[in-house]
Design a protein around this motif. Structure first.
Motif, PDB file in Angstrom:
ATOM      1  N   ASN A  75       0.815  -1.225   0.000  1.00 26.41           N
ATOM      2  CA  ASN A  75       0.000   0.000   0.000  1.00 26.41           C
ATOM      3  C   ASN A  75       0.845   1.270   0.000  1.00 26.41           C
ATOM      4  O   ASN A  75       0.487   2.263   0.618  1.00 26.41           O
ATOM      5  CB  ASN A  75      -0.971   0.018   1.183  1.00 26.41           C
ATOM      6  N   ASP A  76       1.964   1.238  -0.702  1.00 27.97           N
ATOM      7  CA  ASP A  76       2.837   2.406  -0.813  1.00 27.97           C
ATOM      8  C   ASP A  76       2.702   2.970  -2.230  1.00 27.97           C
ATOM      9  O   ASP A  76       3.334   2.488  -3.166  1.00 27.97           O
ATOM     10  CB  ASP A  76       4.284   2.006  -0.522  1.00 27.97           C
ATOM     11  N   ALA A 110       5.137   2.565  -5.498  1.00 31.82           N
ATOM     12  CA  ALA A 110       4.549   1.835  -6.621  1.00 31.82           C
ATOM     13  C   ALA A 110       4.658   2.646  -7.908  1.00 31.82           C
ATOM     14  O   ALA A 110       4.966   2.093  -8.972  1.00 31.82           O
ATOM     15  CB  ALA A 110       3.092   1.499  -6.328  1.00 31.82           C
ATOM     16  N   GLU A 111       4.421   3.944  -7.820  1.00 30.50           N
ATOM     17  CA  GLU A 111       4.513   4.786  -9.017  1.00 30.50           C
ATOM     18  C   GLU A 111       5.949   4.874  -9.529  1.00 30.50           C
ATOM     19  O   GLU A 111       6.183   4.859 -10.741  1.00 30.50           O
ATOM     20  CB  GLU A 111       3.952   6.175  -8.725  1.00 30.50           C
ATOM     21  N   GLU A 112       6.906   4.965  -8.612  1.00 29.58           N
ATOM     22  CA  GLU A 112       8.314   4.988  -9.024  1.00 29.58           C
ATOM     23  C   GLU A 112       8.706   3.666  -9.684  1.00 29.58           C
ATOM     24  O   GLU A 112       9.382   3.650 -10.715  1.00 29.58           O
ATOM     25  CB  GLU A 112       9.220   5.254  -7.813  1.00 29.58           C
ATOM     26  N   ARG A 155      -1.319  -3.896 -17.142  1.00 38.98           N
ATOM     27  CA  ARG A 155      -1.776  -4.569 -15.922  1.00 38.98           C
ATOM     28  C   ARG A 155      -1.127  -3.968 -14.682  1.00 38.98           C
ATOM     29  O   ARG A 155      -1.785  -3.793 -13.650  1.00 38.98           O
ATOM     30  CB  ARG A 155      -1.485  -6.061 -16.015  1.00 38.98           C
ATOM     31  N   LEU A 156       0.152  -3.642 -14.789  1.00 46.03           N
ATOM     32  CA  LEU A 156       0.823  -3.007 -13.654  1.00 46.03           C
ATOM     33  C   LEU A 156       0.225  -1.629 -13.384  1.00 46.03           C
ATOM     34  O   LEU A 156      -0.010  -1.250 -12.231  1.00 46.03           O
ATOM     35  CB  LEU A 156       2.325  -2.891 -13.926  1.00 46.03           C
ATOM     36  N   HIS A 157      -0.030  -0.891 -14.460  1.00 45.25           N
ATOM     37  CA  HIS A 157      -0.608   0.450 -14.321  1.00 45.25           C
ATOM     38  C   HIS A 157      -1.991   0.381 -13.679  1.00 45.25           C
ATOM     39  O   HIS A 157      -2.330   1.214 -12.824  1.00 45.25           O
ATOM     40  CB  HIS A 157      -0.687   1.130 -15.687  1.00 45.25           C
ATOM     41  N   LYS A 202      -5.481   1.472  -9.178  1.00 40.79           N
ATOM     42  CA  LYS A 202      -6.455   0.980  -8.203  1.00 40.79           C
ATOM     43  C   LYS A 202      -5.996   1.309  -6.780  1.00 40.79           C
ATOM     44  O   LYS A 202      -6.795   1.720  -5.933  1.00 40.79           O
ATOM     45  CB  LYS A 202      -6.622  -0.526  -8.376  1.00 40.79           C
ATOM     46  N   LEU A 203      -4.697   1.153  -6.533  1.00 42.90           N
ATOM     47  CA  LEU A 203      -4.143   1.482  -5.219  1.00 42.90           C
ATOM     48  C   LEU A 203      -4.299   2.972  -4.929  1.00 42.90           C
ATOM     49  O   LEU A 203      -4.702   3.357  -3.824  1.00 42.90           O
ATOM     50  CB  LEU A 203      -2.665   1.088  -5.156  1.00 42.90           C
ATOM     51  N   SER A 204      -3.994   3.803  -5.917  1.00 49.88           N
ATOM     52  CA  SER A 204      -4.113   5.250  -5.732  1.00 49.88           C
ATOM     53  C   SER A 204      -5.557   5.654  -5.451  1.00 49.88           C
ATOM     54  O   SER A 204      -5.815   6.556  -4.652  1.00 49.88           O
ATOM     55  CB  SER A 204      -3.600   5.981  -6.970  1.00 49.88           C
ATOM     56  N   ALA A 205      -6.499   4.980  -6.101  1.00 50.80           N
ATOM     57  CA  ALA A 205      -7.913   5.286  -5.878  1.00 50.80           C
ATOM     58  C   ALA A 205      -8.347   4.878  -4.473  1.00 50.80           C
ATOM     59  O   ALA A 205      -9.170   5.563  -3.846  1.00 50.80           O
ATOM     60  CB  ALA A 205      -8.766   4.573  -6.918  1.00 50.80           C
ATOM     61  N   GLN A 206      -7.808   3.780  -3.971  1.00 48.15           N
ATOM     62  CA  GLN A 206      -8.155   3.328  -2.622  1.00 48.15           C
ATOM     63  C   GLN A 206      -7.630   4.299  -1.572  1.00 48.15           C
ATOM     64  O   GLN A 206      -8.302   4.593  -0.590  1.00 48.15           O
ATOM     65  CB  GLN A 206      -7.561   1.944  -2.347  1.00 48.15           C
ATOM     66  N   ILE A 207      -6.420   4.792  -1.788  1.00 43.83           N
ATOM     67  CA  ILE A 207      -5.796   5.678  -0.805  1.00 43.83           C
ATOM     68  C   ILE A 207      -6.464   7.049  -0.813  1.00 43.83           C
ATOM     69  O   ILE A 207      -6.690   7.649   0.226  1.00 43.83           O
ATOM     70  CB  ILE A 207      -4.278   5.791  -1.069  1.00 43.83           C
TER      71      ILE A 207
END
Length: 91
Positions: free
Chosen positions: A42-43, A47-49, A78-80, A85-90
């Protein structure tokens, strides 16, 4: 062992290519794993880097002829999606 000079040369070539291919296969696994681990932890910034590195490297492998274009596009997509999805959750 080989009995002909040409067969000996082919063995040398095969060994070189095997090493090279092993490096690229390992690199592809490691860069995708880095993104997946960052998403799992959840980082979002990490993840973006990692996604930037993965995108750059996978497309570099396409230009070198190591990876088919659509394969790289599918992996990056798929990675994107997982990072998005992670960014939307945060948020």
């Amino acid at each position: 062992m080989a009995n002909h000079k040409s067969a000996e040369k082919r063995i040398r070539q095969t060994l070189k290519r095997t090493e090279r291919n092993r490096y690229y296969r390992t690199r592809i696994k490691n860069i995708t794993k880095a993104v997946k681990e960052a998403v799992a932890s959840n980082d979002a910034t990490k993840a973006e880097e990692a996604l930037k590195v993965a995108n750059k490297d996978l497309h570099k492998f396409v230009s070198k002829g190591i990876l088919p274009k659509n394969t790289a596009a599918r992996k990056v997509s798929r990675l994107h999606a997982s990072v998005k999805k992670l960014s939307a959750q945060i948020a």
